[in-house]
Write an enzyme that holds these catalytic residues in place. Structure first.
Site, mmCIF file in Angstrom:
data_model
loop_
_atom_site.group_PDB
_atom_site.id
_atom_site.type_symbol
_atom_site.label_atom_id
_atom_site.label_comp_id
_atom_site.label_asym_id
_atom_site.label_seq_id
_atom_site.Cartn_x
_atom_site.Cartn_y
_atom_site.Cartn_z
ATOM 1 N N CYS A 49 -5.072 -13.226 10.172
ATOM 2 C CA CYS A 49 -3.908 -12.509 10.701
ATOM 3 C C CYS A 49 -3.132 -11.939 9.513
ATOM 4 O O CYS A 49 -3.421 -12.256 8.350
ATOM 5 C CB CYS A 49 -3.023 -13.478 11.466
ATOM 6 S SG CYS A 49 -2.428 -14.802 10.390
ATOM 7 N N HIS A 92 -4.460 -23.136 6.137
ATOM 8 C CA HIS A 92 -5.315 -24.288 6.391
ATOM 9 C C HIS A 92 -6.787 -23.886 6.452
ATOM 10 O O HIS A 92 -7.372 -23.758 7.523
ATOM 11 C CB HIS A 92 -4.883 -24.988 7.691
ATOM 12 C CG HIS A 92 -3.638 -25.793 7.526
ATOM 13 N ND1 HIS A 92 -2.797 -26.122 8.562
ATOM 14 C CD2 HIS A 92 -3.077 -26.336 6.410
ATOM 15 C CE1 HIS A 92 -1.783 -26.830 8.095
ATOM 16 N NE2 HIS A 92 -1.929 -26.970 6.796
ATOM 17 N N HIS A 127 3.200 -21.684 5.944
ATOM 18 C CA HIS A 127 3.793 -22.473 7.030
ATOM 19 C C HIS A 127 5.300 -22.620 6.912
ATOM 20 O O HIS A 127 5.957 -23.042 7.851
ATOM 21 C CB HIS A 127 3.165 -23.878 7.039
ATOM 22 C CG HIS A 127 1.684 -23.848 6.915
ATOM 23 N ND1 HIS A 127 1.025 -23.987 5.712
ATOM 24 C CD2 HIS A 127 0.718 -23.636 7.838
ATOM 25 C CE1 HIS A 127 -0.272 -23.887 5.906
ATOM 26 N NE2 HIS A 127 -0.485 -23.669 7.183
ATOM 27 N N HIS A 134 3.032 -31.299 11.744
ATOM 28 C CA HIS A 134 2.497 -30.034 11.229
ATOM 29 C C HIS A 134 3.505 -29.464 10.230
ATOM 30 O O HIS A 134 4.709 -29.499 10.470
ATOM 31 C CB HIS A 134 2.263 -29.049 12.382
ATOM 32 C CG HIS A 134 1.502 -27.828 11.955
ATOM 33 N ND1 HIS A 134 2.123 -26.756 11.357
ATOM 34 C CD2 HIS A 134 0.183 -27.535 12.003
ATOM 35 C CE1 HIS A 134 1.207 -25.843 11.074
ATOM 36 N NE2 HIS A 134 0.014 -26.292 11.449
ATOM 37 N N GLU A 182 4.447 -26.547 9.509
ATOM 38 C CA GLU A 182 5.371 -25.521 10.035
ATOM 39 C C GLU A 182 6.526 -26.183 10.791
ATOM 40 O O GLU A 182 7.686 -25.765 10.674
ATOM 41 C CB GLU A 182 4.628 -24.551 10.965
ATOM 42 C CG GLU A 182 5.563 -23.465 11.502
ATOM 43 C CD GLU A 182 4.929 -22.574 12.556
ATOM 44 O OE1 GLU A 182 3.729 -22.284 12.458
ATOM 45 O OE2 GLU A 182 5.659 -22.170 13.480
ATOM 46 N N THR A 223 4.616 -21.346 15.968
ATOM 47 C CA THR A 223 3.995 -20.033 16.215
ATOM 48 C C THR A 223 2.560 -20.099 16.727
ATOM 49 O O THR A 223 2.069 -19.128 17.279
ATOM 50 C CB THR A 223 3.971 -19.213 14.906
ATOM 51 O OG1 THR A 223 3.329 -19.996 13.907
ATOM 52 C CG2 THR A 223 5.348 -18.811 14.470
ATOM 53 N N ASN A 250 -3.924 -23.334 15.003
ATOM 54 C CA ASN A 250 -4.320 -22.255 15.910
ATOM 55 C C ASN A 250 -5.813 -22.327 16.241
ATOM 56 O O ASN A 250 -6.228 -21.959 17.340
ATOM 57 C CB ASN A 250 -3.897 -20.899 15.342
ATOM 58 C CG ASN A 250 -4.775 -20.428 14.226
ATOM 59 O OD1 ASN A 250 -5.784 -19.792 14.469
ATOM 60 N ND2 ASN A 250 -4.422 -20.744 12.982
ATOM 61 N N SER A 277 -6.768 -18.508 10.020
ATOM 62 C CA SER A 277 -6.895 -18.805 8.589
ATOM 63 C C SER A 277 -8.352 -18.845 8.130
ATOM 64 O O SER A 277 -8.628 -19.227 6.987
ATOM 65 C CB SER A 277 -6.195 -20.133 8.273
ATOM 66 O OG SER A 277 -6.516 -21.098 9.242
HETATM 67 S S1 SF4 Z 1 2.744 -16.985 12.489
HETATM 68 FE FE1 SF4 Z 1 0.881 -17.900 11.645
HETATM 69 S S2 SF4 Z 1 -0.777 -17.101 12.920
HETATM 70 FE FE2 SF4 Z 1 1.025 -15.799 13.279
HETATM 71 S S3 SF4 Z 1 0.840 -14.071 11.854
HETATM 72 FE FE3 SF4 Z 1 2.059 -15.649 10.845
HETATM 73 S S4 SF4 Z 1 0.585 -16.886 9.684
HETATM 74 FE FE4 SF4 Z 1 -0.568 -15.704 11.196
#
Ligand code: SF4
Length: 318
Positions: free
Chosen positions: A22, A51, A84, A134, A136, A174, A234, A276
């Protein structure tokens, strides 16, 4: 387990679209690479930048050093925060130590931090929907300057002891499953009379698109292979969505983890990859499949992604 050639029926392989990297992951990796070019190795990275072991090992080979705690970073060493995000206490520690920091926190994670800060400033108790432990979630809980309550399930919502009229607001990790989050939000809205929160569509675009793509994939295949790391949130959600759709789904790091037994009766196999996971690992899984059976590859039509996030100013021009 050995991957031996098999004279069985050929496999029709479908690749989910979109899959893999992403914009937040591309940006985070580029920050480390550009920092290495600009400042020279070593560059210290707090936590795995994203990750994925392959990505981390590639950056290690270029001179990045990964640490879990800033105390491991020598004085004045260039330091990168992972995609994160980090708690304010970590930012404060870096400032106090005078570390030159490049922040690779994904802008969509920062957006969640800002939503939380806004709700607290309006006197609301913030409820974070996410997975305990996690990074994040730890970062978000440490960014919001007020009490943040973590809920992971509808059961956690039922167990909340806040009064019904407490002004609350929810924010979300997210990379959750949009469906799981929807159920928790419905439960929160039923429990509290004064509740605010962002639109469900605020879950990151990449998470949504990859989840929609794996749902489309599940209608066509007998087995789904999700390429991603075991600790990638994810990627785990993608595997769960495949399973929920009734398709045998497996999370694998690369081709070496492919088990031929999974494919015994399969005629159609789907591959996707977490946000990732680099495409080179998808290719590796396809090669491993080819060693078992003849394979025909089709890429499914899917949503096109054109999102790019800007680099930090100090690296943008280098
Ligand atoms: S929130 Fe996470 S999955 Fe979404 S764009 Fe950002 S890094 Fe990528």
């Amino acid at each position: 387990m050995s991957l031996s050639a098999d004279s069985g029926h050929p496999i029709q392989l479908y690749l989910a679209q979109p899959r893999g990297f992403c914009a937040g992951v591309v940006r985070a990796i580029e920050i480390v690479e550009r920092a290495l070019e600009k400042y020279g190795p070593p560059v210290y990275v707090r936590h795995e930048i994203v990750h994925n072991k392959y990505v981390v090992e590639s950056l290690k080979n270029k001179g990045a050093i990964f640490v879990e705690d800033l105390s491991e970073v020598p004085p004045l060493a260039v330091t990168v925060f992972s995609a994160h995000g980090v708690a304010r206490s970590v930012e404060k520690e870096a400032t106090e130590r005078g570390l030159p920091v490049l922040n690779a926190t994904c802008p969509l994670v920062t957006k969640v931090h800002n939503q939380g800060k806004l709700y607290v400033s309006r006197g609301r108790t913030v409820i974070l929907i996410g997975h305990a432990g996690h990074p994040e979630v730890e970062g978000t809980m440490g960014q919001v300057p007020g009490p943040v309550i973590l809920v992971q399930s509808v059961e956690d919502v039922t167990a909340l002891t806040l009064t019904r009229d407490t002004p609350v607001a929810y924010i979300t990790q997210t990379t959750l499953s949009v469906d799981d989050t929807k159920h928790i939000i419905v439960a929160l809205r039923a429990k509290f009379t004064d509740i605010q929160g962002p639109d469900i569509r605020d879950i990151c675009y990449a998470t949504q698109n990859r989840q929609s793509a794996v749902r489309d994939l599940s209608k066509l295949v007998d087995v789904i292979l999700v390429v991603g790391a075991a600790n990638s949130s994810n990627s785990n959600r993608l595997r769960e969505i495949g399973t929920e759709a009734g398709v045998a789904s497996y999370l694998i790091a690369d081709g070496s983890e492919l088990n031929p037994d999974w494919l015994r009766d399969a005629r159609a196999v789907g591959i996707t990859a977490g946000a990732s996971a680099p495409e080179v690992l998808v290719d590796d899984v396809i090669e491993a499949l080819r060693r078992i059976r003849p394979v025909t590859v089709s890429v499914l039509p899917g949503r096109e992604e054109n999102i790019e996030f800007r680099l930090p100013a100090e690296l943008a021009a280098s």
